[in-house]
Motif scaffolding. Structure first.
Motif, PDB file in Angstrom:
ATOM      1  N   LYS A 112      36.584 113.084  39.985  1.00 60.50           N
ATOM      2  CA  LYS A 112      37.431 113.558  39.338  1.00 60.50           C
ATOM      3  C   LYS A 112      37.635 115.226  40.052  1.00 60.50           C
ATOM      4  O   LYS A 112      39.232 116.043  40.069  1.00 60.50           O
ATOM      5  CB  LYS A 112      37.852 114.163  37.861  1.00 60.50           C
ATOM      6  CG  LYS A 112      37.153 113.022  37.094  1.00 60.50           C
ATOM      7  CD  LYS A 112      39.057 111.708  37.661  1.00 60.50           C
ATOM      8  CE  LYS A 112      39.000 110.820  36.238  1.00 60.50           C
ATOM      9  NZ  LYS A 112      40.500 110.209  36.110  1.00 60.50           N
ATOM     10  N   GLN A 114      37.708 115.913  43.194  1.00 62.04           N
ATOM     11  CA  GLN A 114      38.051 115.574  43.943  1.00 62.04           C
ATOM     12  C   GLN A 114      39.731 116.051  44.451  1.00 62.04           C
ATOM     13  O   GLN A 114      39.992 116.576  45.186  1.00 62.04           O
ATOM     14  CB  GLN A 114      37.674 114.784  44.594  1.00 62.04           C
ATOM     15  CG  GLN A 114      36.117 114.682  44.951  1.00 62.04           C
ATOM     16  CD  GLN A 114      35.707 112.578  45.734  1.00 62.04           C
ATOM     17  OE1 GLN A 114      36.382 112.555  45.907  1.00 62.04           O
ATOM     18  NE2 GLN A 114      34.701 112.918  45.648  1.00 62.04           N
ATOM     19  N   ASN A 115      40.475 115.801  43.094  1.00 61.35           N
ATOM     20  CA  ASN A 115      41.635 115.369  42.788  1.00 61.35           C
ATOM     21  C   ASN A 115      42.467 116.232  42.412  1.00 61.35           C
ATOM     22  O   ASN A 115      44.232 116.820  42.293  1.00 61.35           O
ATOM     23  CB  ASN A 115      42.344 114.189  42.756  1.00 61.35           C
ATOM     24  CG  ASN A 115      41.956 113.038  44.188  1.00 61.35           C
ATOM     25  OD1 ASN A 115      42.008 113.599  45.359  1.00 61.35           O
ATOM     26  ND2 ASN A 115      41.214 111.905  43.728  1.00 61.35           N
TER      27      ASN A 115
END
Length: 412
Positions: A112, A114-115
């Protein structure tokens, strides 16, 4: 003769185990009813007034009513070496354990993150994991919230909780999720950034001291040790403590550990003196917390807090003002309480320990004020000396007047 294990009945400090003497107060029923009805709540009080014990009992009642609960002690997560990611992962891991979730928190978080930012990940975990796996109402108790106030990302954490509350109107699934915040803080401490919306949600639960009626269970315990004397002993203890949970429990414990059977007011007073008024006794953790809380404030703020307390201690009528930050801190540190709309010293033990001498010793010197006074004295001496010289000189009056004028202008 009382059974030997009755000494476990009185516990001074810490969260009370279920076998100990727990005094039920109006806050117990109010918190349970509010949370059971879906309200966000906060219990923000001085230390050792029974917040954590209240949390454990309320959580137990909520589970018995068919709900699920998680109790997160933020001091267990840590703050000194915590990064924003490790802190949130620690929080969610505690949730996973208490709610028995099947997810791998670390793996979920890494994907999660990562974005998404950490607070958004926190919100999605509650929505997509907690409320998806758990079908019952969920209450998350967050204890020791003051331990997070030094973290740079604490504003985001409390803002996320507020966002979840506000999202209830758009997403009904959040109606099954409730937070209870507990700690030594004011609501304004939770979101310190003045450019952001303050933490203005939830119901405040006032956790008051023991009333005499509430504390009857303690008198009954004392009566087991000293038949026929329990009520009288407790009455005199409450005279000194005004029902402060820690102080009251400590004196009850000291009484049952004392030798001899005969009790009167003087003997209770002596017990109070030994436990709180000697030099060694003043190192008591509760007394030290009050003292340290005052010392930790910036000098200018500490000066204001102690000036206000000095007036309260002297018996001046100071009306309560919830908008006053200085009053809020004084209440939160535990030195005063609000009674019938005005401030008073919290109890007689505090009145004796934190007296006018203590106020004087701990009030910082106002250096700027002393500099101004010193400068004024120098100016007065200069003017006086110059005037004396002028009027003893044989100069014409016009010259004397000009010298006097120049001197006053220089002094000004």
């Amino acid at each position: 003769m009382a059974p030997s294990n009755l000494t476990d009945f009185f516990i001074a400090g810490g969260t009370l185990p279920l076998r100990a003497a727990y005094v039920t107060r109006p806050a117990d029923q109010e918190l349970f009813e509010r949370v059971n009805g879906g309200d966000f709540c906060y219990v923000l009080t001085p230390r050792q007034l029974g917040k954590s014990s209240l949390m454990i009992r309320t959580a137990q009642r909520l589970r018995q009513a068919g709900g699920r609960t998680a109790m997160i002690d933020l001091t267990g997560i840590g703050t000194k070496a915590a990064t924003v990611d490790t802190w949130y992962q620690g929080f969610l891991t505690r949730l996973q354990l208490d709610l028995r979730l099947s997810i791998d928190v670390q793996a979920w978080w890494m994907v999660k993150r990562q974005n998404l930012g950490p607070s958004q990940c926190f919100i999605e975990f509650l929505h997509d994991v907690v409320l998806a796996e758990v079908r019952e109402p969920v209450t998350i108790f967050v204890d020791e919230i003051d331990s997070t106030l030094s973290l740079v990302f604490s504003d985001d954490f409390f803002a996320a909780i507020r966002a979840i509350y506000n999202e209830r109107t758009n997403d009904p699934i959040y109606n099954r999720l409730t937070f209870v915040l507990l700690g030594v803080a004011t609501p304004t401490d939770l979101i310190k950034d003045q450019t952001r919306t303050p933490f203005n949600i939830g119901c405040r639960i006032d956790l008051q001291e023991f009333s005499r009626e509430d504390a009857q269970i303690l008198a009954d315990g004392l009566d087991e040790f000293y038949p026929g004397q329990g009520d009288a002993i407790l009455d005199r203890i409450l005279y000194w403590t005004h029902g402060h949970p820690y102080l009251t429990q400590k004196l009850c414990l000291a009484a049952v550990n004392a030798s001899g059977d005969g009790w009167n007011e003087q003997r209770v007073d002596d017990l109070v003196g030994v436990n709180f008024f000697t030099n060694e006794a003043r190192k008591d953790t509760n007394l030290q917390f009050v003292h340290s809380s005052i010392q930790a404030r910036p000098k200018s703020e500490r000066r204001q807090v102690l000036k206000l307390y000095r007036n309260v201690h002297a018996g001046k009528v100071i009306y309560s003002d919830e908008r006053s930050l200085i009053q809020n801190y004084l209440v939160l540190f535990g030195l005063v309480r609000v009674t019938q709309g005005h401030l008073c010293v919290r109890n007689e033990i505090y009145r004796r320990v934190f007296d006018q001498s203590w106020v004087k010793e701990n009030t910082p010197t106002n250096l700027q004020q002393w500099i101004a006074i010193f400068a004024s004295l120098i100016a007065m001496v200069l003017v006086t000396y110059t005037a004396f010289i002028i009027w003893t000189r044989p100069d014409p009056p016009a010259i004397q007047a000009q010298i006097c004028k120049d001197t006053f202008e220089a002094a000004a």
